[in-house]
Motif scaffolding. Structure first.
Motif, PDB file in Angstrom:
ATOM      1  N   GLU A  55      52.897  39.668  29.343  1.00 16.47           N
ATOM      2  CA  GLU A  55      52.229  40.798  28.682  1.00 16.47           C
ATOM      3  C   GLU A  55      50.790  40.433  28.299  1.00 16.47           C
ATOM      4  O   GLU A  55      49.867  41.223  28.490  1.00 16.47           O
ATOM      5  N   HIS A  56      50.603  39.218  27.792  1.00 22.03           N
ATOM      6  CA  HIS A  56      49.281  38.792  27.320  1.00 22.03           C
ATOM      7  C   HIS A  56      48.285  38.644  28.462  1.00 22.03           C
ATOM      8  O   HIS A  56      47.084  38.584  28.239  1.00 22.03           O
ATOM      9  N   GLN A  57      48.783  38.562  29.709  1.00 17.81           N
ATOM     10  CA  GLN A  57      47.871  38.387  30.857  1.00 17.81           C
ATOM     11  C   GLN A  57      47.487  39.700  31.518  1.00 17.81           C
ATOM     12  O   GLN A  57      46.662  39.733  32.426  1.00 17.81           O
ATOM     13  N   ARG A  58      48.110  40.782  31.049  1.00 11.68           N
ATOM     14  CA  ARG A  58      47.936  42.055  31.743  1.00 11.68           C
ATOM     15  C   ARG A  58      46.455  42.478  31.797  1.00 11.68           C
ATOM     16  O   ARG A  58      45.949  42.909  32.831  1.00 11.68           O
ATOM     17  N   GLY A  59      45.770  42.319  30.676  1.00  8.34           N
ATOM     18  CA  GLY A  59      44.357  42.718  30.647  1.00  8.34           C
ATOM     19  C   GLY A  59      43.527  41.894  31.612  1.00  8.34           C
ATOM     20  O   GLY A  59      42.697  42.431  32.351  1.00  8.34           O
ATOM     21  N   ALA A  60      43.783  40.595  31.629  1.00 10.73           N
ATOM     22  CA  ALA A  60      43.015  39.709  32.523  1.00 10.73           C
ATOM     23  C   ALA A  60      43.292  40.038  33.979  1.00 10.73           C
ATOM     24  O   ALA A  60      42.385  40.030  34.820  1.00 10.73           O
ATOM     25  N   ILE A  61      44.552  40.342  34.298  1.00  9.76           N
ATOM     26  CA  ILE A  61      44.907  40.689  35.680  1.00  9.76           C
ATOM     27  C   ILE A  61      44.171  41.954  36.107  1.00  9.76           C
ATOM     28  O   ILE A  61      43.566  42.024  37.178  1.00  9.76           O
ATOM     29  N   LYS A  62      44.237  42.944  35.239  1.00  6.95           N
ATOM     30  CA  LYS A  62      43.608  44.225  35.570  1.00  6.95           C
ATOM     31  C   LYS A  62      42.115  44.037  35.790  1.00  6.95           C
ATOM     32  O   LYS A  62      41.555  44.500  36.788  1.00  6.95           O
ATOM     33  N   THR A  63      41.480  43.341  34.892  1.00  4.69           N
ATOM     34  CA  THR A  63      40.033  43.134  35.024  1.00  4.69           C
ATOM     35  C   THR A  63      39.713  42.370  36.304  1.00  4.69           C
ATOM     36  O   THR A  63      38.777  42.707  37.030  1.00  4.69           O
ATOM     37  N   CYS A  64      40.519  41.356  36.581  1.00  3.45           N
ATOM     38  CA  CYS A  64      40.303  40.542  37.782  1.00  3.45           C
ATOM     39  C   CYS A  64      40.390  41.406  39.038  1.00  3.45           C
ATOM     40  O   CYS A  64      39.494  41.395  39.892  1.00  3.45           O
ATOM     41  N   VAL A  65      41.469  42.181  39.163  1.00  3.63           N
ATOM     42  CA  VAL A  65      41.662  43.009  40.355  1.00  3.63           C
ATOM     43  C   VAL A  65      40.570  44.075  40.447  1.00  3.63           C
ATOM     44  O   VAL A  65      39.941  44.264  41.499  1.00  3.63           O
ATOM     45  N   HIS A  66      40.330  44.758  39.348  1.00  6.79           N
ATOM     46  CA  HIS A  66      39.384  45.872  39.399  1.00  6.79           C
ATOM     47  C   HIS A  66      37.946  45.411  39.630  1.00  6.79           C
ATOM     48  O   HIS A  66      37.190  46.056  40.348  1.00  6.79           O
ATOM     49  N   ASP A  67      37.586  44.276  39.028  1.00  5.38           N
ATOM     50  CA  ASP A  67      36.230  43.755  39.275  1.00  5.38           C
ATOM     51  C   ASP A  67      36.034  43.427  40.753  1.00  5.38           C
ATOM     52  O   ASP A  67      34.985  43.713  41.332  1.00  5.38           O
TER      53      ASP A  67
END
Lengths: 474, 474
Positions: free
Chosen positions: B404-416
């Protein structure tokens, strides 16, 4: 045709300060002339920017000074969208110097073109990359991509590839406040917010100036072919189209209806154009195919002829035996507008109808016009799209000037009929300045109010192509 | 997933006076639930109008009282466009009672459908008339036409027939001031003013409520076929698509990429779904054809396989020998989202990319995510549209909660990464409420300002689906 505007300067000096030659790529007092010489855009200033930044600079200056801007592409529009209205002289902003091909991605089927490239240049660039750009109009050697998108141009291959709108994936444009919209996406799917691309396309320069576009290319069909088929009636032609599409799917690239008057005018004014039939039939269709390599276009057209004849739809026909013959068929079709010009129309109409109302329209329009006077009708057009060019001519030996007083009645008669049958009186040429009143008369009032609200929101000073599409307020 | 909103009433009584049962076709306090049970739209009032006039009545009342409206179709949207945001309770306006087929014109290829019809009902109506409606999505039994157009839905046949936008000829809609836009044209070409249709399509109910649409139908292809082909890589799959289109033109109806993880998840969670290969290959494509009667789909697919194998693109394959086998291939493809749900994704992405950037994206995304943690990737989607569903799962035996704590980082990584390669982070599901921040982060600032200006012009009180697409002002 009336000429609009005059080469007035605003107060002796152009009010648009930054428009010096060095800064915006060449600015002069002058005018731009349509290639057919019929219309001019006269303005106090002609701006010839070379880059999107220079376009933005001109637009910002005009916004600050509240000077109108008339965007200028190839000048081939038919509804006066590119000519200045009476009133204070606008800046004529020509895109003719923005002619770069910014990128070609053949594998993606994408070409990024600046607004000043002609359609023919874009077609050639696509072809050189092993692809095709699926838009084709008679003026493609002169019309420029910016204008083609601003007017959502149509033409003969809409049946298969769609209008200009359908062939555009993204835009770069300068909005009325001078800010640059960066939207040159190469994407087939993008639902990130409102569809500003399609709002700018068809807005005829009133919501912004298109400076570049990401265009969609298609594979070149492996095999092509064409036939001229004599049909009993427009209704028979529609039934034949349904047969053709059932047999060949999207392989039907064009399906053009040609009434007898067009070939008759051609025989008289352009006898060098070869005709497929000794005596022009009442109605014929030009069917153009682009098929996969596994299919034989000539065989497919012959089979279509047989099936159409058995169904009582087709009575005669000629199938092109070579690319040269196919080109001859197209020369005939594309020469009809020029023959019309040489004969001289009283009134011309760019209309579209629901497909099943076309026969009804032709019957009723013929009868209604006969009540106004004696005329010859030249009806031809893009049958598969329901888009007819319905042009009214004086009788044999008559002069258009003798019918000048009937022009208003003819127009109202035709347009009222079209509207009553659920059609459009601005099918593929747009509204421009000549059809602003038609839009007000036939358009949905709620839609018109929404258009005005959008225009006011994006261009509160009303500088972008003032008087086009929507009447200038006040 | 978070649930938004609560069943609060505004001040004890709904402020929306005319909403009595008799007048607007049934109004009750209540909620609407998404079919998957994940999200609800809770409001003070649920309005169930039966006619466009009743919709207009609700909208006018809400405009007068400045109460928000959340339009509700089938509730199948994936980005929260149909759920109420925190704050004063909105009126939930469900179109489920507007289910008339107003007209079918098979000869024209036109069907006029009210917003509450499901996509499956529209497909069936078209089929009964000997035509097809070319949109197909997994939720078609539940999703309604109004929502499909409001979100410009895509699906598996966009490659051939386009998005929902391309299949709509005209709209009837209620604008934010309660006025009715009458635009149910049956025309292929209509350049009479701004393209309001395409502005409303994809605006996710923020510029008006679609109540009916004039839809474009296509001929049913004479012969269909499908194959599952094992490809070496996504790049090989794209090269194979180019081969297929060169051979078969628009006959390629769908071209779906399926990575290994999807079939693996299916084998575990839905073993009843038949699989074409004993061991799922790293990448395969589902190729679907719809061809003219003169062509044999199975032979065409076999020839494509041979050509693809010779070019080193394809290593194995299965061609459907019957419609039942073709249906099995599609069952596999369409079951992957359900398998994903059963496994439980950490993060899901609906992205599109320029076709030639797909391979690059997959390489870089895999490397970048590995730096965040250990994940399984399930990548599948509509390769021909450049539209991938890129879903990130915990490693074998892991739980999504642990990440759960990595969700934001994953999203930012993929979207960037997507944004950097010229892609979209809202490809076919739209922006809704979940991606408002993404639109702000990745959208063109000029485009965003223009969207806000248009929204403010058409809906000054901000009542239409407040908080969707664009952040509510203030």
């Amino acid at each position: 045709m009336a000429r609009f505007g005059g080469a007035q300067r605003v107060g002796g000096q152009p009010r648009c300060q930054p428009l010096d030659k060095g800064r915006v790529g060449g600015v002069q007092h002058g005018r731009a002339c349509a290639p057919r010489g019929r219309w001019r855009a006269d303005g106090g200033v002609l701006a010839l920017p070379r880059t999107v930044e220079e376009v933005a600079c001109v637009v910002r200056a005009c916004a600050d000074a509240r000077v109108g801007i008339v965007p200028w592409g190839g000048g081939t529009g038919l509804v006066g969208g590119q000519i200045a209205a009476p009133g204070p002289a606008p800046v004529i902003l020509s895109l003719e110097r923005m002619r770069a091909v910014r990128a070609v991605h053949p594998d993606e089927g994408v070409l990024i073109a600046e607004a000043g490239l002609t359609l023919a240049e874009v077609q050639a660039t696509a072809r050189d990359a092993g692809r095709m750009f699926g838009l084709s109009i008679a003026s493609e050697g002169t019309a420029r991509i910016g204008g083609i998108l601003a007017t959502n141009a149509g033409g003969v291959n809409v049946l298969r590839y769609g209008n200009a709108r359908d062939l555009c994936l993204g835009l770069e444009a300068v909005l009325p406040d001078g800010r640059v919209l960066h939207g040159l996406k190469r994407l087939r799917k993008d639902n990130a917010g409102y569809d500003l691309k399609d709002l700018l396309i068809g807005a005829e320069g009133t919501l912004g100036i298109i400076t570049a576009a990401s265009l969609r290319l298609h594979p070149i069909p492996a095999r092509t072919g064409a036939a001229m088929l004599v049909v009993e009636s427009p209704a028979a032609a529609l039934a034949l189209l349904a047969l053709a599409q059932a047999r060949l799917g999207e392989g039907v690239s064009a399906f053009e209806l040609i009434g007898r008057t067009g070939p008759e005018f051609l025989a008289r004014t352009m006898p060098e154009v070869r005709q497929p039939f000794a005596r022009p039939p009442a109605w014929m269709v030009l069917v153009d195919l682009g098929l996969p390599g596994a299919m034989d276009p000539a065989a497919a057209l012959e089979a279509l002829f047989v099936e159409g004849a058995e169904a009582g739809l087709v009575s005669d026909g000629v199938v092109a035996q070579s690319e040269a013959q196919r080109a001859e068929f197209w020369t005939l079709r594309e020469s009809i507008p020029e023959a019309n010009r040489r004969i001289g129309a009283v009134s011309s109409h760019d209309i579209s109808l629901p497909l099943s109302e076309i026969a009804e329209f032709l019957d009723r329009a013929g009868q209604a016009l006969a009540r106004i006077g004696e005329f010859r009708i030249n009806c031809f057009g893009h049958l598969g799209d329901g888009n007819l060019h319905y042009n009214v001519f004086p009788p044999e030996g008559g002069s258009r000037d003798a019918h000048e007083h009937q022009r208003g009645a003819i127009k109202t008669c035709v347009h009222d009929l079209v509207d009553g049958l659920g059609g459009s009186v601005a099918a593929e040429h747009g509204v421009g300045r000549f059809k602003v009143g038609d839009l007000e008369r036939y358009g949905d009032p709620t839609a018109l109010e929404a258009m005005r609200a959008i225009r006011a929101a994006l261009d509160p000073a009303g500088i972008m192509n003032p008087g086009a599409v929507l009447r200038a307020p006040g």
